[in-house]
Motif scaffolding. Structure first.
Motif, PDB file in Angstrom:
ATOM      1  N   UNK A 199       0.845  -1.114   0.120  1.00  0.00           N
ATOM      2  CA  UNK A 199       0.029  -0.062   0.153  1.00  0.00           C
ATOM      3  C   UNK A 199       0.839   1.082   0.229  1.00  0.00           C
ATOM      4  N   UNK A 200       1.605   1.545   1.036  1.00  0.00           N
ATOM      5  CA  UNK A 200       2.451   2.728   1.134  1.00  0.00           C
ATOM      6  C   UNK A 200       3.804   2.164   1.636  1.00  0.00           C
ATOM      7  N   UNK A 201       4.528   1.192   1.033  1.00  0.00           N
ATOM      8  CA  UNK A 201       5.623   0.232   1.660  1.00  0.00           C
ATOM      9  C   UNK A 201       7.020   1.075   1.318  1.00  0.00           C
ATOM     10  N   UNK A 202       7.412   1.976   2.137  1.00  0.00           N
ATOM     11  CA  UNK A 202       8.716   2.617   2.038  1.00  0.00           C
ATOM     12  C   UNK A 202       9.545   1.984   3.058  1.00  0.00           C
ATOM     13  N   UNK A 203      10.621   1.561   2.599  1.00  0.00           N
ATOM     14  CA  UNK A 203      11.693   0.922   3.433  1.00  0.00           C
ATOM     15  C   UNK A 203      13.164   1.601   2.974  1.00  0.00           C
ATOM     16  N   UNK A 204      13.835   1.490   4.419  1.00  0.00           N
ATOM     17  CA  UNK A 204      15.356   1.736   3.901  1.00  0.00           C
ATOM     18  C   UNK A 204      16.127   1.096   4.771  1.00  0.00           C
ATOM     19  N   UNK A 205      17.297   0.332   4.530  1.00  0.00           N
ATOM     20  CA  UNK A 205      18.357  -0.208   5.454  1.00  0.00           C
ATOM     21  C   UNK A 205      19.426   0.347   5.064  1.00  0.00           C
ATOM     22  N   UNK A 232      29.774  -2.206  11.285  1.00  0.00           N
ATOM     23  CA  UNK A 232      29.487  -2.848  12.723  1.00  0.00           C
ATOM     24  C   UNK A 232      28.042  -3.117  12.842  1.00  0.00           C
ATOM     25  N   UNK A 233      27.319  -2.899  11.902  1.00  0.00           N
ATOM     26  CA  UNK A 233      25.541  -3.175  12.249  1.00  0.00           C
ATOM     27  C   UNK A 233      25.018  -2.598  11.318  1.00  0.00           C
ATOM     28  N   UNK A 234      23.627  -2.634  11.085  1.00  0.00           N
ATOM     29  CA  UNK A 234      22.658  -2.035  10.273  1.00  0.00           C
ATOM     30  C   UNK A 234      21.394  -1.598  11.015  1.00  0.00           C
ATOM     31  N   UNK A 235      20.837  -0.634  10.299  1.00  0.00           N
ATOM     32  CA  UNK A 235      19.773  -0.105  10.942  1.00  0.00           C
ATOM     33  C   UNK A 235      18.435  -0.006   9.480  1.00  0.00           C
ATOM     34  N   UNK A 236      17.315  -0.421   9.971  1.00  0.00           N
ATOM     35  CA  UNK A 236      16.260  -0.117   8.884  1.00  0.00           C
ATOM     36  C   UNK A 236      15.002   0.681   9.512  1.00  0.00           C
ATOM     37  N   UNK A 237      14.262   1.544   8.630  1.00  0.00           N
ATOM     38  CA  UNK A 237      12.965   2.222   8.939  1.00  0.00           C
ATOM     39  C   UNK A 237      12.077   1.666   7.718  1.00  0.00           C
ATOM     40  N   UNK A 238      10.857   1.358   8.488  1.00  0.00           N
ATOM     41  CA  UNK A 238       9.728   1.119   7.658  1.00  0.00           C
ATOM     42  C   UNK A 238       8.654   2.086   7.965  1.00  0.00           C
ATOM     43  N   UNK A 239       8.088   2.717   6.951  1.00  0.00           N
ATOM     44  CA  UNK A 239       7.050   3.974   6.852  1.00  0.00           C
ATOM     45  C   UNK A 239       5.856   3.383   7.380  1.00  0.00           C
ATOM     46  N   UNK A 240       5.454   2.105   7.115  1.00  0.00           N
ATOM     47  CA  UNK A 240       4.373   1.467   7.519  1.00  0.00           C
ATOM     48  C   UNK A 240       4.447   0.938   9.206  1.00  0.00           C
TER      49      UNK A 240
END
Length: 369
Positions: A261-267, A272-280
């Motif tokens: 539907x409005x699936x915006x994601x960025x990883x 040393x690590x990873x970070x991810x954000x999901x708009x939904x």
């Protein structure tokens, strides 16, 4: 925020969101201007606002200090330039223009006229996105190496789905300019990296669509009589991006991805690590490391972009309001970060490069700002 008066151009989905934000912030709305006198009168009556008969009347109103540009993409540059020439400040929807040259001209006009300028990259308005940027800058995930992102929607999945965007000029992009600009801006904002070159592939699921003979609002489906028309803009795009320092990105953009539907994601992956954000799931950051641990960090309720206690979700209207708030606080003499025309130009440069790359089927450079 000082004595300001806001006029709204464009009365569709996003125009209504701007009106809601302005009312929440207590900023007076001088009036509205739609695509026709009839639609303007109807919306103004529903909203209890003044209906401007024309752009000329709107710009001649001394009560208007800020123009909110929420109309179709093609009118952004010409109308924004007229507003700037009339001495108005401008907060525009993205894309700022249908070409980098249009964006550059608007930036130059705003700077020459000493007018405040902003672009509503609304996802910057989430507290968790601000925290993601701070976390990356702190070095918690080490040096940035890779980015994975997508923006997927399905509201144009069927050939009978229609919006003015699908009828755009063949020389324009659609999915990349419309939602891809959000993804590219998000990546640039949280990492601080600007793209150097890219390889893009566009595709069109429906080379022919059917459009209703009457107007249809964004995210709504038409009914009744339709007519066939050819489509030349992309429904989907895959983009590989190179950033300075050997940082690579893989982006996917689609308006025909079933079930999204409005699936915006960025990883963002680091050494040393990873970070991810999901708009939904906008109030959460997912952080992973090699230590067999994946943690979820919730929004910081003390962050200036948080306005409700933990456990009280804040969504897209709140994020848009944060962008609008930053613009007006800056206008009122309290400098507050918000996306500007320069950010709109940066997104346009990537969009144009993606268009060229897909047409030429090769890697192309992304011009520097």
């Amino acid at each position: 925020m000082g004595e300001q008066g806001a006029a709204i151009i464009g009365l569709g989905f996003i125009g209504g969101a701007h009106i809601e934000s302005l009312r929440r912030l207590g900023i007076p709305i001088t009036g509205v201007l739609g695509s026709s006198p009839e639609s303007t009168q109807q919306a103004a009556a529903r909203l209890g606002l003044r209906a401007y008969a024309s752009l000329e009347e709107l710009l001649a109103d001394p009560a208007v200090t800020v123009v909110h540009q929420c109309g179709p993409n093609a009118v952004h540059a010409p109308q924004n330039l007229l507003a700037l020439a009339a001495g108005k400040h401008v907060l525009s929807e993205k894309p700022l223009g249908i070409s980098a040259d249009e964006c550059r001209a608007q930036l130059q006009a705003a700077e020459d006229g000493n007018r405040l300028h902003g672009v509503n990259f609304s996802y910057r308005g989430y507290a968790a996105v601000q925290q993601m940027r701070d976390l990356i800058a702190s070095g918690e995930i080490g040096e940035v190496r890779y980015l994975h992102g997508h923006y997927l929607q399905d509201w144009l999945l069927f050939p009978t789905d229609f919006n003015w965007r699908v009828g755009a000029n063949p020389a324009e992009t659609r999915a990349v300019a419309d939602i891809g600009s959000h993804l590219s801006d998000l990546a640039r904002f949280v990492t601080g990296h600007s793209p150097q070159r890219l390889l893009a592939r566009f595709s069109t699921l429906h080379p022919e669509r059917r459009r209703p003979t009457q107007a249809v609002q964004t995210f709504t489906q038409g009914s009744g009589q339709t007519e066939a028309f050819p489509v030349s803009t992309e429904d989907q795009a895959s983009i590989l991006v190179d950033y300075p320092g050997g940082v690579h990105a893989n982006f996917e953009v689609s308006q025909v991805a079933a079930g999204h539907k409005n699936d915006l994601q960025l990883e963002v992956q680091g050494t040393l690590g990873a970070v991810r954000w999901r708009q939904e799931q906008p109030e959460e950051l997912e952080i992973g490391t090699r230590s067999h641990r994946r943690t979820v960090q919730l929004k910081d309720a003390s962050h200036p972009f948080s306005h409700y206690p933990p456990g009280h979700p804040e969504g897209l209207p709140d994020a848009i309001t944060n962008v609008v708030r930053g613009f007006y606080q800056t206008l009122g003499g309290t400098p507050t970060p918000y996306p500007t025309f320069r950010d709109g130009l940066a997104a346009a440069l990537l969009t144009e490069a993606a268009y060229r790359s897909s047409a030429q089927q090769t890697w192309v450079d992304v011009p520097e700002l």
